[in-house]
Scaffold this motif. Sequence first.
Motif, short mmCIF file in Angstrom:
data_model
loop_
_atom_site.label_atom_id
_atom_site.label_comp_id
_atom_site.label_asym_id
_atom_site.label_seq_id
_atom_site.Cartn_x
_atom_site.Cartn_y
_atom_site.Cartn_z
N THR A 51 71.70 24.98 -7.76
CA THR A 51 72.11 25.89 -6.70
C THR A 51 73.59 26.28 -6.84
O THR A 51 74.43 25.44 -7.14
CB THR A 51 71.92 25.22 -5.32
OG1 THR A 51 70.58 24.73 -5.22
CG2 THR A 51 72.19 26.19 -4.19
N ARG A 52 73.84 27.56 -6.62
CA ARG A 52 75.23 28.02 -6.40
C ARG A 52 75.21 29.08 -5.30
O ARG A 52 74.47 30.06 -5.40
CB ARG A 52 75.85 28.61 -7.67
CG ARG A 52 77.33 28.94 -7.47
CD ARG A 52 78.04 29.42 -8.71
NE ARG A 52 77.77 30.82 -8.99
CZ ARG A 52 77.23 31.28 -10.11
NH1 ARG A 52 76.87 30.42 -11.06
NH2 ARG A 52 77.01 32.56 -10.30
N MET A 53 75.97 28.86 -4.26
CA MET A 53 76.05 29.81 -3.15
C MET A 53 77.52 30.02 -2.80
O MET A 53 78.34 29.10 -2.95
CB MET A 53 75.26 29.30 -1.94
CG MET A 53 75.66 27.93 -1.45
SD MET A 53 74.50 27.27 -0.22
CE MET A 53 73.20 26.66 -1.29
N ALA A 54 77.83 31.24 -2.35
CA ALA A 54 79.25 31.53 -2.15
C ALA A 54 79.45 32.74 -1.24
O ALA A 54 78.52 33.52 -0.99
CB ALA A 54 79.92 31.81 -3.50
N LEU A 55 80.67 32.85 -0.75
CA LEU A 55 81.15 34.08 -0.14
C LEU A 55 81.86 34.86 -1.24
O LEU A 55 82.89 34.41 -1.76
CB LEU A 55 82.11 33.80 1.01
CG LEU A 55 82.83 35.02 1.59
CD1 LEU A 55 81.83 36.01 2.20
CD2 LEU A 55 83.87 34.60 2.64
N ASP A 56 81.29 36.00 -1.63
CA ASP A 56 81.81 36.79 -2.73
C ASP A 56 82.54 38.02 -2.19
O ASP A 56 82.04 38.71 -1.29
CB ASP A 56 80.69 37.25 -3.66
CG ASP A 56 79.99 36.08 -4.33
OD1 ASP A 56 80.68 35.11 -4.69
OD2 ASP A 56 78.74 36.13 -4.49
N ILE A 380 86.28 37.57 -6.13
CA ILE A 380 86.83 36.30 -5.65
C ILE A 380 85.74 35.59 -4.87
O ILE A 380 85.17 36.14 -3.93
CB ILE A 380 88.07 36.52 -4.76
CG1 ILE A 380 89.17 37.25 -5.54
CG2 ILE A 380 88.60 35.19 -4.24
CD1 ILE A 380 90.38 37.60 -4.69
N SER A 381 85.45 34.35 -5.26
CA SER A 381 84.34 33.62 -4.67
C SER A 381 84.78 32.26 -4.16
O SER A 381 85.60 31.58 -4.79
CB SER A 381 83.21 33.43 -5.69
OG SER A 381 82.71 34.67 -6.15
N PHE A 382 84.23 31.88 -3.01
CA PHE A 382 84.43 30.55 -2.43
C PHE A 382 83.05 29.99 -2.11
O PHE A 382 82.30 30.58 -1.33
CB PHE A 382 85.26 30.62 -1.14
CG PHE A 382 86.58 31.32 -1.29
CD1 PHE A 382 87.70 30.64 -1.74
CD2 PHE A 382 86.69 32.68 -1.01
CE1 PHE A 382 88.91 31.28 -1.89
CE2 PHE A 382 87.90 33.33 -1.15
CZ PHE A 382 89.01 32.64 -1.60
N GLY A 383 82.70 28.86 -2.74
CA GLY A 383 81.34 28.40 -2.53
C GLY A 383 81.07 26.99 -2.96
O GLY A 383 82.00 26.16 -3.08
N ILE A 384 79.79 26.72 -3.22
CA ILE A 384 79.30 25.38 -3.55
C ILE A 384 78.46 25.46 -4.83
O ILE A 384 77.64 26.38 -4.98
CB ILE A 384 78.44 24.81 -2.41
CG1 ILE A 384 79.28 24.62 -1.14
CG2 ILE A 384 77.80 23.48 -2.80
CD1 ILE A 384 78.45 24.24 0.08
N ILE A 385 78.67 24.51 -5.73
CA ILE A 385 77.85 24.35 -6.93
C ILE A 385 77.21 22.98 -6.86
O ILE A 385 77.90 21.98 -6.69
CB ILE A 385 78.69 24.47 -8.21
CG1 ILE A 385 79.31 25.87 -8.33
CG2 ILE A 385 77.86 24.15 -9.44
CD1 ILE A 385 80.28 26.01 -9.48
N ALA A 386 75.88 22.93 -6.99
CA ALA A 386 75.21 21.64 -6.86
C ALA A 386 73.86 21.64 -7.56
O ALA A 386 72.96 22.39 -7.18
CB ALA A 386 75.02 21.28 -5.39
N PRO A 387 73.68 20.81 -8.59
CA PRO A 387 72.33 20.51 -9.09
C PRO A 387 71.74 19.41 -8.22
O PRO A 387 71.93 18.22 -8.49
CB PRO A 387 72.59 20.06 -10.52
CG PRO A 387 73.96 19.48 -10.50
CD PRO A 387 74.72 20.18 -9.40
#
Length: 391
Positions: A51-56, A380-387
């Motif tokens: 998963t990767r989710m962000a405010l782009d 410009i992205s602020f988010g979460i990266i998680a397997p």
Amino acid sequence: MKKILLYLTVVMLPILTFGQIKTLEENTGQQPLIPTPKLALLKDVDVIFNTRMALDNYFVDGNFTNSAFSLNQLRLEMKGKIHDKIFFRFRNRYTKIADANTVDNTIRALDLAYLVFDVTPQAKFSFGKMVGDWGGYELLTNPIEILSYNTINNTAENFLVGASFSFALEDHKNIFDFQLLNSRNKTFQDQYATNLPPGIEISKMPLVAVGNWKGHLFDSKWETTYSYSFYNDAKNAKGNFVSLGNKFKANKLVLFYDFQYSNEDLDRKGVVTNIVKSKYAYAAEDVNYIDNWFRAEYLIRPKLNLLFTVMSSNAYWNGNPDPNKKSNLLNTYGIIPTIEFSPFSDINLKFYAGYIAKKNNYSTYAQNTFGVKDGTTGQISFGIIAPLLVL
């Protein structure tokens, strides 16, 4: 008499109750969804939500255009052993359009679905849909860790159905892989639509052969994944691809460098074709792509990681019939600085902030002849990266 009845009640009540419970369990109880003997298999199986989710936040030519929350990556992965000598891997992408118009009867959103058979401790045979072992670490890195790909990996079909044979030397520091895969997922008509140049016909065996060497040198401080691939996509239209991936490790610093060269009799990537389509009605012939990708990772603290990616890509049209031609049409450059923070020691979850900047530089010839213009894009992205390992 009352004492006798009381005694019988005390003795018989637990027996009668147990009998009722046992009968109830026999009548209403069900077997587990997964039979108990099968539960042992689960210890060798992983289920992962990549998963990767962000405010782009997006920019074009330096001007802010819009912001949006995005689920950039969601790939369900299952892998593990189903037998002492059989390994499986499955990964499906939920952030890609499920196009069913393919040559292998699978939707293009399906990344991986293959079995690996251990022939010997050093030899393995694989069959199914797998990643093309082109070489290069950009492609081998988990997609949730790549904020933006370079041109070749971004436009190529990297997951194909076929067979693979892998052989490791005794020290397992040198591994040789050989693959025979379908040359594409799309049908020939879908790939080139109505733009097929005269005289080009579909091959009866549209396959790609891949040879790869993975090496571990100097106590594994330098690792390699080098490959050569030959495409037989159409009659009188072949392709050659060379990829040299390098990885250097030194304490907290890890460096990656990929060099990739693609020579295509018929433009598979479509970048050159899109540039020249205002003047030429057919897919471009005799094109070259050269990519360079560099990435540095430095762990400045146990939970804080800095990353910096630099990339370049060059596109050439050698088959241009114009006598005044200039082969080089486009040079693309990109930088991606990123910072990652891992707050938990028992789960691989990272908060990140990243910036993607890319610039397209068209040659003077391309601008004057085809009307294309230079441009820049930013994100410009602020988010979460998680397997997320759920099982």
